[in-house]
Each structure stands twice: as C-alpha cells, then as structure tokens.
Design an enzyme around this catalytic site. Structure first.
Site, PDB file in Angstrom:
ATOM      1  N   SER A  17      70.370 -32.163  75.108  1.00 15.85           N
ATOM      2  CA  SER A  17      72.038 -32.559  74.582  1.00 15.85           C
ATOM      3  C   SER A  17      73.375 -32.562  74.619  1.00 15.85           C
ATOM      4  CB  SER A  17      72.266 -31.471  73.235  1.00 15.85           C
ATOM      5  OG  SER A  17      74.146 -32.547  73.141  1.00 15.85           O
ATOM      6  N   HIS A  42      69.632 -36.310  73.348  1.00 14.10           N
ATOM      7  CA  HIS A  42      69.738 -36.538  72.112  1.00 14.10           C
ATOM      8  C   HIS A  42      71.441 -36.660  72.303  1.00 14.10           C
ATOM      9  CE1 HIS A  42      70.522 -34.027  68.104  1.00 14.10           C
ATOM     10  NE2 HIS A  42      71.776 -33.664  68.124  1.00 14.10           N
ATOM     11  N   ASP A  44      75.262 -36.468  70.844  1.00 15.43           N
ATOM     12  CA  ASP A  44      76.209 -35.591  69.379  1.00 15.43           C
ATOM     13  C   ASP A  44      77.653 -36.322  69.345  1.00 15.43           C
ATOM     14  OD1 ASP A  44      73.829 -33.394  68.483  1.00 15.43           O
ATOM     15  OD2 ASP A  44      74.678 -33.038  70.349  1.00 15.43           O
ATOM     16  N   MET A  46      80.230 -36.920  66.789  1.00 17.17           N
ATOM     17  CA  MET A  46      80.977 -35.714  65.598  1.00 17.17           C
ATOM     18  C   MET A  46      82.687 -36.867  65.515  1.00 17.17           C
ATOM     19  SD  MET A  46      80.794 -32.503  67.274  1.00 17.17           S
ATOM     20  CE  MET A  46      79.302 -31.610  68.214  1.00 17.17           C
ATOM     21  N   HIS A  75      72.427 -38.002  66.845  1.00 17.77           N
ATOM     22  CA  HIS A  75      72.499 -37.916  65.998  1.00 17.77           C
ATOM     23  C   HIS A  75      73.842 -37.579  64.643  1.00 17.77           C
ATOM     24  CE1 HIS A  75      72.899 -32.823  64.374  1.00 17.77           C
ATOM     25  NE2 HIS A  75      73.425 -33.611  63.313  1.00 17.77           N
ATOM     26  N   MET A  77      76.920 -37.155  63.463  1.00 22.53           N
ATOM     27  CA  MET A  77      78.188 -36.302  62.141  1.00 22.53           C
ATOM     28  C   MET A  77      78.783 -36.259  61.827  1.00 22.53           C
ATOM     29  SD  MET A  77      76.606 -32.477  64.801  1.00 22.53           S
ATOM     30  CE  MET A  77      76.692 -33.515  65.857  1.00 22.53           C
ATOM     31  N   MET A 146      69.473 -28.145  61.289  1.00 19.19           N
ATOM     32  CA  MET A 146      70.794 -27.604  61.757  1.00 19.19           C
ATOM     33  C   MET A 146      69.848 -25.790  61.897  1.00 19.19           C
ATOM     34  SD  MET A 146      71.961 -29.827  62.759  1.00 19.19           S
ATOM     35  CE  MET A 146      73.539 -28.790  64.134  1.00 19.19           C
ATOM     36  N   ASP A 181      68.531 -27.490  65.760  1.00 18.47           N
ATOM     37  CA  ASP A 181      69.305 -27.560  67.271  1.00 18.47           C
ATOM     38  C   ASP A 181      69.829 -27.169  66.428  1.00 18.47           C
ATOM     39  OD1 ASP A 181      71.617 -29.433  68.131  1.00 18.47           O
ATOM     40  OD2 ASP A 181      71.724 -31.362  66.850  1.00 18.47           O
TER      41      ASP A 181
END
Ligand code: DX5
Ligand code: ZN
Length: 228
Positions: A17, A42, A44, A46, A75, A77, A146, A181
């Site tokens: 990540s 990965h 992330d 957000m 991913h 979020m 998660m 994760d």
C-alpha cells in the site's frame, strides 16, 4: 486497456500500500516493490467523507499507470463510488474494490464495473457482518476483509475482524481471492493466512522500512513458513 488480471487464486500475494510511501517520489517507491517481486500495488482512495482522511484521485492513478505495469489494486474508501469508479478505471485502475456500506445495489454495480473492463472487489469494515456481502461476494474476484477501521496506515491489526475470512471462504469457495488490509506484519500475516486470506495489503510494514525488498521478504517468509 485493463488487460491486467489478478493472479489466479492459490498463491499468496503481497499488495504493498502506497499510503505509507513518499508521495513526492511515487515512481521510484513503486519501482522498489515491483523490482522486489510485487505483482500488485494497493491504492487507497479516501474522500474525507466515508473515512476521515483524504488521499488521491484519478489524476494520480493516471500518472501511476504511466510509471508501472503492476496490477493496480484500487481500494475506494469513498461515498457514492458509483460517481467516480469510471474515472478511476479510465485512469488505469485494474480492480475496483468498493465498500458494501456505500452502495445500495451492489450486484448491479459489480455488473457496471465489469462492463467498464475492471475486475471487482467487495469490502467490509471490521464492524460489518459477513452476511451483508453473501449475495455479492461470489460475483466478485476478491473480497477485502478490513482488519483496521479504514482511514489511516499503521494501525493495530484486529484479529476478530480477520476471523471473518473463514466465513468468507465458505461463501466464495476457492477461486475468489480474500485480501486483508490493515496492521499486516510478519506475525499478523500468519494469523490472517490461517483464517483463509491469500492476499495481504501491507503499508507501514513495507514502505515504513528503508529496505523494501527485505521487508517484503520478511513478510513472504513468514507467510510461507510460519504457523500461528
Ligand atoms: C487503511 C488502508 C490500508 C492501509 C494499511 O484504511 O485501507 O490499505 O494502507 O496500512 P498498514 O499496512 O500500515 O496498516
Ligand atoms: Zn486499503
């Protein structure tokens, strides 16, 4: 476009990540983990709404896509992922993972994502029951369990959340990847594997170390040999 596929289930894979990487030097940070053998990276995403932090959008994915051939494990979020997923796929995301808490018609959304050429993951927060994904999970390529509350790197692994991998495996069978994760290190990766995970996100355990290849080797050695 989007010809990259997840490695077929059955192998243990790390998904480093970049949340813990140096964002001013992403190309070299990513090169360090791919040269050390990472097939996936990965990302992330957000939004400051679904989670209390803000990271990156499609424009960053577009430039990451230009600097690596790695599989981009993206991913989301974010609230309303239906509004933004296409932009991420056009930017080069190979797989879109969305949170079950954010979508009203998840089966329909899986079809939409596939129609756009992406592979699909479904994820659930530590407090969310596996029952919420039982219908949609078998339609996906990966289930992300998660093991921290999403939003930040370097948090402590929640073992009770990881235990949900057992039930997820019963739901999806052997051909869907199960990714964990949050809080993955040499000790917790073994626990997660024993609960049934085969894909391991690691941020701080890799990018928090000066020698990324050595950090990846430590995780892979643990997951291949260790028994909890
Ligand atoms: C947390 C993110 C994770 C994070 C994991 O919300 O989804 O991917 O980068 O970081 P570590 O491995 O440091 O716990
Ligand atoms: Zn993540």
């Amino acid at each position: 476009m989007n010809l990259r596929k997840l490695p077929p289930a059955g192998t243990c894979e790390l998904s480093p990540s970049i949340l813990s990487a140096d964002f001013a030097n992403l190309a070299s940070e990513i090169a360090q983990v791919t040269q050390a053998g990472a097939k996936m990276v990965h990302l992330d995403v957000m939004d400051g709404h679904f989670v209390p932090n803000i990271t990156l959008g499609p424009v960053v994915v577009k430039w990451i896509r230009k600097c690596t051939d790695a599989f981009l494990d993206t991913h989301l979020m974010i609230s309303e992922p239906e509004r933004y997923a296409e932009a991420f796929i056009k930017a080069g995301a190979d797989l879109i993972t969305f949170h079950i808490e954010t979508v009203r018609q998840p089966e329909e959304f899986v079809k939409t994502l596939r129609g756009l050429g992406a592979q699909v993951g479904i994820t659930l927060n530590p407090a969310t029951e596996v029952g919420t994904i039982e219908k949609v999970a078998p339609l996906c390529d990966m289930v992300l369990v998660m093991t921290v509350n999403p939003g930040f790197g370097a948090q402590a692994f929640m073992e009770d959340a990881a235990q949900k991998c057992r039930r997820v495996r019963e739901v999806v069978g052997p051909n869907v990847r199960i990714e964990v994760d949050g809080g993955i290190y040499a000790d917790t990766i073994v626990k997660a594997r024993d609960y049934g995970a085969d894909t391991f996100v690691a941020g701080n355990a890799i990018f928090g170390q000066p020698d990324r290849a050595a950090a990846m080797n430590a995780l892979l050695t643990a997951v291949r040999k260790g028994k909890s």
